[in-house]
Write a protein that holds these residues in place. Structure first.
Motif, short mmCIF file in Angstrom:
data_model
loop_
_atom_site.label_atom_id
_atom_site.label_comp_id
_atom_site.label_asym_id
_atom_site.label_seq_id
_atom_site.Cartn_x
_atom_site.Cartn_y
_atom_site.Cartn_z
N GLU A 258 11.94 3.32 -88.02
CA GLU A 258 11.76 1.87 -88.14
C GLU A 258 10.63 1.54 -89.10
O GLU A 258 10.72 0.60 -89.89
N VAL A 259 9.54 2.31 -89.03
CA VAL A 259 8.42 2.10 -89.95
C VAL A 259 8.86 2.33 -91.39
O VAL A 259 8.55 1.54 -92.29
N LEU A 260 9.60 3.41 -91.64
CA LEU A 260 10.05 3.72 -93.00
C LEU A 260 10.94 2.62 -93.55
O LEU A 260 10.78 2.18 -94.71
N VAL A 261 11.88 2.14 -92.74
CA VAL A 261 12.81 1.11 -93.20
C VAL A 261 12.08 -0.21 -93.43
O VAL A 261 12.29 -0.89 -94.43
N MET A 262 11.20 -0.57 -92.50
CA MET A 262 10.50 -1.85 -92.63
C MET A 262 9.57 -1.86 -93.84
O MET A 262 9.45 -2.88 -94.53
N ARG A 263 8.93 -0.75 -94.11
CA ARG A 263 8.05 -0.69 -95.29
C ARG A 263 8.86 -0.88 -96.57
O ARG A 263 8.44 -1.58 -97.50
N ALA A 264 10.05 -0.26 -96.63
CA ALA A 264 10.91 -0.42 -97.80
C ALA A 264 11.31 -1.88 -97.96
O ALA A 264 11.31 -2.43 -99.07
N ILE A 265 11.66 -2.52 -96.86
CA ILE A 265 12.07 -3.93 -96.91
C ILE A 265 10.92 -4.81 -97.41
O ILE A 265 11.12 -5.70 -98.24
N LEU A 266 9.72 -4.55 -96.92
CA LEU A 266 8.57 -5.38 -97.31
C LEU A 266 8.26 -5.24 -98.80
O LEU A 266 7.78 -6.19 -99.43
N TYR A 267 8.51 -4.07 -99.36
CA TYR A 267 8.28 -3.89 -100.80
C TYR A 267 9.26 -4.72 -101.63
O TYR A 267 8.92 -5.18 -102.72
N PHE A 268 10.47 -4.91 -101.13
CA PHE A 268 11.51 -5.57 -101.93
C PHE A 268 11.79 -7.01 -101.48
O PHE A 268 12.84 -7.56 -101.79
N THR A 269 10.85 -7.61 -100.78
CA THR A 269 11.04 -8.99 -100.32
C THR A 269 10.51 -9.99 -101.33
O THR A 269 9.43 -9.81 -101.90
N ASP A 270 11.28 -11.04 -101.55
CA ASP A 270 10.82 -12.19 -102.33
C ASP A 270 10.13 -13.12 -101.33
O ASP A 270 10.80 -13.78 -100.54
N LEU B 203 11.58 -15.33 -98.60
CA LEU B 203 11.66 -14.31 -97.56
C LEU B 203 12.99 -13.56 -97.59
O LEU B 203 13.34 -12.88 -96.62
N ARG B 204 13.73 -13.67 -98.69
CA ARG B 204 14.95 -12.88 -98.83
C ARG B 204 14.61 -11.52 -99.41
O ARG B 204 13.66 -11.39 -100.20
N VAL B 205 15.39 -10.51 -99.03
CA VAL B 205 15.15 -9.15 -99.53
C VAL B 205 15.89 -9.00 -100.84
O VAL B 205 17.12 -8.87 -100.88
N PRO C 99 26.02 -6.61 -101.61
CA PRO C 99 24.81 -6.43 -100.80
C PRO C 99 24.62 -7.60 -99.84
O PRO C 99 24.73 -8.77 -100.24
N ALA C 100 24.35 -7.30 -98.59
CA ALA C 100 24.18 -8.35 -97.58
C ALA C 100 22.93 -9.17 -97.87
O ALA C 100 21.96 -8.68 -98.44
N ILE C 101 22.99 -10.43 -97.47
CA ILE C 101 21.82 -11.29 -97.58
C ILE C 101 20.93 -11.01 -96.38
O ILE C 101 21.35 -11.18 -95.23
N LYS C 102 19.71 -10.56 -96.63
CA LYS C 102 18.78 -10.24 -95.56
C LYS C 102 17.54 -11.14 -95.70
O LYS C 102 16.91 -11.14 -96.76
N ARG C 103 17.21 -11.88 -94.66
CA ARG C 103 16.08 -12.80 -94.72
C ARG C 103 15.11 -12.49 -93.60
O ARG C 103 15.48 -12.47 -92.43
N LEU C 104 13.84 -12.23 -93.97
CA LEU C 104 12.84 -11.85 -92.99
C LEU C 104 12.44 -13.02 -92.10
O LEU C 104 12.47 -14.18 -92.52
#
Length: 323
Positions: free
Chosen positions: A103-115, A119-121, A192-197
């Motif tokens: 979960e840490v690995l995935v969340m860190r990747a998401i945070l790097y690629f977030t606008d 708040l969209r990835v 690619p799915a729309i992902k919003r934090l």
């Protein structure tokens, strides 16, 4: 498979009637796959080349995610106690450390690629377009790609990535809206799915306040507006022409005339929960059909046959979307 009879004095691990495919050097910890709770696999993460130049707020959030691994119930109880269980003492039971590391690995990747403006990835472009980041890209940065049988196979997220991704979503880290396009032949292709934090999830990490995050998002929004103004000034004819075309088509729509620009496709979104409900419904229907046509089969035998016929949910969804 390593025979641990010689290294730990224990018999080889069996999973039912089959040998377990891991050495089991951490048997005492409950992690037979080799995960060591004292040494989370943070080394798998592939830091982007531009990671040194990210804003301070982003850096704080990315580093704060690691803290969740060591104090899951204090930092993110919505994720750390996702199993909803308690220990014999009555205290909440935290999720397994192997799961938390992923979960840490995935969340860190998401945070790097977030606008952070939206708040969209993904990555917003100067011309107004937005590039949504795929799960393959996220898994590549997280270090959680599926092992390839041959070098020419395309990259795919591993099952460990998908498990972590689904847990994060259930914990409220982000919303997901799946997309696909309909091709001229009627088939569908996934996009690619729309992902919003979730803003609450970010602040819950304990690294920034709501006010600090709001200021940072406003700053990001202003920088994006400045970038787009610069694009319009540099390419005035292109920008004005596109604006004029949109104005013409908008006026057509008011009169009931629908037109599409060259190269555009009709994009549709499908709700993740709706898709899972449809998947479960198809499995139930097939189960009932097999029971009717094979009365001599037992319930467990029918269930095993159905699960052999059906692919995993994500594979089923990709097939339904034509790619």
């Amino acid at each position: 498979m390593t025979d641990i009879t010689t290294c730990l004095g224990r018999p080889s691990i069996m999973w039912g009637r089959m040998p377990y495919p891991h050495s089991g050097e951490n048997l005492g910890t409950g992690n037979r796959c080799g995960h060591d709770p004292l040494k989370p696999e943070f080394h798998l993460f592939n830091e982007p080349d531009w990671s040194a130049s990210i804003p301070q707020v982003m850096r704080k959030l990315i580093e704060a995610v690691k803290g969740y691994y060591y104090s899951p119930l204090h930092i993110l109880p919505s994720l750390g106690n996702l199993n909803g269980r308690r220990n014999k003492s009555g205290d909440p039971r935290k999720n397994r450390s192997e799961a938390r590391a992923a979960e840490v690995l995935v969340m860190r990747a998401i945070l790097y690629f977030t606008d952070y403006a939206s708040l969209r990835v993904g990555t917003p472009k100067a011309d107004g377009q937005f590039i949504a980041r795929s799960c393959v890209e996220l898994a590549r940065v997280a270090g959680l790609l599926k092992d390839k049988k041959t070098p020419d196979e395309p990259d795919e997220p591993s099952e460990r990535f998908w498990r972590a991704f689904r847990r994060l979503r259930k914990a409220g880290a982000f919303d997901v809206h799946l997309q696909y396009v309909e091709k001229p032949d009627g088939s569908k292709r996934a996009r690619p799915a729309i992902k919003r934090l979730n803003e609450n999830f970010l602040v819950a990490l304990g690294a920034v306040s709501f006010e600090a995050l709001k200021k940072f998002r406003t700053h990001c929004s202003n920088e994006l507006k400045k970038l787009r103004r610069g694009y319009k000034e540099k390419f005035p004819r292109e920008s004005d022409a596109e604006k004029a075309r949109s104005g013409l088509r908008r006026a057509q729509g008011e009169d009931g005339v629908i037109t599409f620009a060259v190269g555009t496709r009709r994009a549709k979104t499908v709700n993740y929960d709706d898709a899972k409900a449809e998947y479960a419904s198809e499995i139930r229907d097939r189960h009932a059909e097999l029971l009717r046509s094979n009365p001599d089969l037992s319930q467990p035998e029918v269930a095993r046959r159905v699960m052999r016929e059906f692919p995993a949910f994500d594979d089923w969804l990709r097939e339904r979307q034509g790619g």
